[in-house]
Design a protein around this motif. Sequence first.
Motif, short mmCIF file in Angstrom:
data_model
loop_
_atom_site.label_atom_id
_atom_site.label_comp_id
_atom_site.label_asym_id
_atom_site.label_seq_id
_atom_site.Cartn_x
_atom_site.Cartn_y
_atom_site.Cartn_z
N CYS A 29 -56.62 -13.61 87.78
CA CYS A 29 -56.99 -14.54 87.12
C CYS A 29 -57.74 -15.27 87.79
O CYS A 29 -56.73 -16.99 88.02
CB CYS A 29 -56.15 -14.67 86.13
N LEU A 30 -58.45 -15.30 88.20
CA LEU A 30 -58.89 -16.39 89.21
C LEU A 30 -59.33 -17.48 88.90
O LEU A 30 -59.36 -18.65 89.08
CB LEU A 30 -59.60 -15.87 90.51
N ALA A 61 -53.52 -24.36 93.30
CA ALA A 61 -52.41 -24.29 92.25
C ALA A 61 -51.23 -23.54 92.58
O ALA A 61 -49.85 -24.06 92.28
CB ALA A 61 -52.76 -23.67 91.19
N ILE A 62 -50.81 -22.67 92.99
CA ILE A 62 -49.74 -21.88 93.33
C ILE A 62 -49.24 -22.79 94.19
O ILE A 62 -47.85 -22.84 93.89
CB ILE A 62 -50.37 -20.52 93.96
N ALA A 73 -63.65 -21.21 93.19
CA ALA A 73 -61.82 -20.25 92.51
C ALA A 73 -60.90 -20.55 93.63
O ALA A 73 -59.67 -20.77 93.40
CB ALA A 73 -62.33 -19.29 91.71
N GLU A 74 -61.31 -19.85 94.78
CA GLU A 74 -60.22 -18.75 95.42
C GLU A 74 -59.34 -20.15 95.70
O GLU A 74 -57.80 -19.89 96.30
CB GLU A 74 -60.85 -18.18 97.30
N THR A 114 -53.05 -17.49 81.67
CA THR A 114 -52.74 -16.17 82.22
C THR A 114 -52.11 -14.99 81.37
O THR A 114 -52.85 -13.86 82.40
CB THR A 114 -52.73 -16.63 83.34
N ALA A 115 -51.94 -14.67 80.41
CA ALA A 115 -51.73 -13.58 80.15
C ALA A 115 -53.37 -12.58 79.99
O ALA A 115 -53.81 -13.45 79.51
CB ALA A 115 -51.56 -14.21 78.28
#
Length: 407
Positions: free
Chosen positions: A311-312, A338-339, A331-332, A204-205
């Motif tokens: 960064c969705l 994921a979180i 994606a949301e 995610t950088a």
Amino acid sequence: MGLFAALRPPKEIVFGKGQSDAIGAIVARHGSRALVCTDSRFSSTAAFSRISNTLKAAGIMVHVHDRVAPDVPYESVAICVEEARPFAPDVVIGVGGGSCLDMAKCASLILTHGGALRDYYGEFKVPGPILPVIAVPTTAGTGSEATPVAVISDSSRTLKVGISSPHLIPAAAICDPNLTMSCPPSLTAIAGADALTHAIEAFTAARRSADAELAQRHVFVGKSVLTDHFALLAIRLLGRSLERAYRDGADEDARADVMMGALAAGCAFGTAGTAAAHAIQYPVGALTHTPHGLGVATMLPYVMTYNRQACLQEMAEIADALNLAIGGHAAEEKADAAIAEVARLFEAIGITPTLAKLGLPEDKLDWTAEQAVGIERLIKNNPRTIDLAAMKRLVRAAYDGDLSAAR
């Protein structure tokens, strides 16, 4: 998206059960007099005796420095170097956890170029090649076997400091999952969580403008198509096997997955870099004296929550790599899943969930935020801009354990 990519892996990587038996042949290609940096615990094991015997059978003369301490205290590097200098090594082997590998890098640097370690703090301060470093990790987490970084603790500074240079990248990484079989559950968890944090922060950088000077002026250059490949591999392997390795240390397949995940994460962040979770851990670690991997893992769900809107798509791909059953969703929803899965996994393996429980004093929250936001090499990598006010909110959210407040 353009196909810009940058990657600086070791010249040679061998991975697999029993591959440490190849150490004699690999080292012999680089030298015949080896300084071995390890710690007192590992030097007393049968595995270390086997490595030593393999080296000697290959005709390698060996000098063992087995007093590597956690976090590589500044003064200990000079002690190691002065002890080794009369031996005149032409290759340096690091065997152990990240501190042992970082000691090998630092010792090789000073043996080659002289001076004081402080002369090389920062990026691109190493003037040229160093003695070949052979990295043999016995934990699965730091990824130091594949990175251009050595981190040390300097009592003259509040925060740990790093030396970053492509010249520090090991000449060879020998990754044998058998060497991790004796890692206790707590170390397995902290090291593996460190690796997952490396992978997610690298993936995610921020993506930077790909001018021809980028990789020549910066050690960490942000995400690219090649670092993404390694980061996703790491996320997939760690997501499926870290909890298994934590619960059953004798699970050889899980151990192999976790070690490969740590190596892949090292290949990813060694070029892409890490971001806010690591920036916050530097002052948190200085105040709480807790392991680096524990601190970055504590922060990761909060940092992912903060970065979600920036960064969705990457967050959705992380959900896919974690094999979450949410195919076809927006994606949301994938990002939220994921979180949630990272937070669940870390809770399952005993990662401390808040900065308060990590031991950070509440009256040091603003100081922590001020220190973290000043670590520009990491903050510039964060995909969402983070100023002091935002950093204070993020640190407070992690202290309180309020994920929603980190948005």
